[in-house]
Write an enzyme that holds these catalytic residues in place. Sequence first.
Site, PDB file in Angstrom:
ATOM      1  N   PHE A   7       0.791  -1.236   0.000  1.00  0.00           N
ATOM      2  CA  PHE A   7       0.000   0.000   0.000  1.00  0.00           C
ATOM      3  C   PHE A   7       0.822   1.285   0.000  1.00  0.00           C
ATOM      4  CE2 PHE A   7      -0.872  -1.780   4.450  1.00  0.00           C
ATOM      5  CZ  PHE A   7       0.214  -1.169   5.053  1.00  0.00           C
ATOM      6  N   HIS A   9      -3.775   2.749  11.942  1.00  0.00           N
ATOM      7  CA  HIS A   9      -3.298   2.840  13.325  1.00  0.00           C
ATOM      8  C   HIS A   9      -1.939   2.160  13.510  1.00  0.00           C
ATOM      9  CE1 HIS A   9      -4.678  -1.086  15.581  1.00  0.00           C
ATOM     10  NE2 HIS A   9      -4.134  -1.376  14.414  1.00  0.00           N
TER      11      HIS A   9
END
Length: 404
Positions: free
Chosen positions: A292, A311
């Site tokens: 990603f 997170h």
Amino acid sequence: MAAETPNAENVARALKQVAEDGDKFLNNDSAARKRLVACARELVLAAETPVESLLWNIWALPTRTVAARIAVDLKIFETAVGNDGCPKSNEDLAAVTGASPILVKRVVRACVSMGMLVEQGPNLYVPNSMTKLLATKEYAAGIIFCFDITQPSFAQLPAYLRSTDFQNPENASDGPFQYANNCPSAFTWLIQHPDVFEAFHGYVHALRQHRPSWTDMYPVQSRLVEGLKPDGDSSVLVDIGGGTGQILQDFRNDVPQYTGRLILQEIPEVIAVATEKGVGADGRIELQVYDFFTPQPIKGARAYFMRSVLHDWPDEKCREILAQVKDAMVPGYSKILISDCVVSDQQAAWQHVSLDFYMMAQVSSRERTEGEWRALIESCGLVVAGIYNKGDGNEGLIEVVQSV
């Protein structure tokens, strides 16, 4: 110094609240149960002296954590529930692994003190509901994962922070985890420890069954299904960093009216595990190897979903991840759906506070408040279209769109 006497008014107030919520729970008010648990904890704090509270935190909690981890290795919970849960001695519990009965006795005593086992009599133990839970592989996996990957980092966290003059950890490649483990990252460490890696996936899957699904709080029909374009990449809901595909499997079952394509994107090691589990075998879920931090190959998808991805990363890295998604979005159609904790600015839930420390110690990141989420997202030229929550201490759902 003499022990401080607890404040009688505080104790009386806590007792009254426990009684009120207890009565509501007994009268079938399901929402009262969580309030009852919280009030019971407040009662304990009110009734304890400060010294008693201190000793509980510095004596009981650390020893319980390590005792539970050893108990899993000793197969104490599995053994206890065997033979229909008939009473077992230290010798019985030790026989399975050939461990010292004296060692087992010491570990079992700690398990009894935690409510993980019942001491029926001298040297005689029987299971309870917690024992039965931990005899299940997926729940014992939570103890394995949380202990094995976190305890070295937690142990060295004070020293690490002293070495930085107490600066907030924000470097994903040079933080508390690297300081404690001499390893490039927690993700690398997990790949190097396949048993803990497997425990992680089992534990995450088991935990999700006890927490609200994102589809329980987000208006899927009006925000995703309606207006869905039927062809090509525009029909896709892509789960970025979606583990072994459980979220997409649940979505497929819970939202059958979503007729678009479903794509799971993950690193090669995780895609391999998903393949072994049979994810995608029927063709409904497509598996795609993807990093990603690189350009998003699915252009103009209906939604780019990320659960517990951001997170794991400090703000700088999150911006890189979001930039790749932003470049692939179609304004007015595509959405980013972020399933993550949204921490309260005041009286934050203990689950969020605890996970925040996990993120600090393992990945130099954090759980974010609503204000922190908005600042991060807006710094990427994106807009928060809505934030959805259900219950305290759970993950929320943040819908993000391109700014007009």
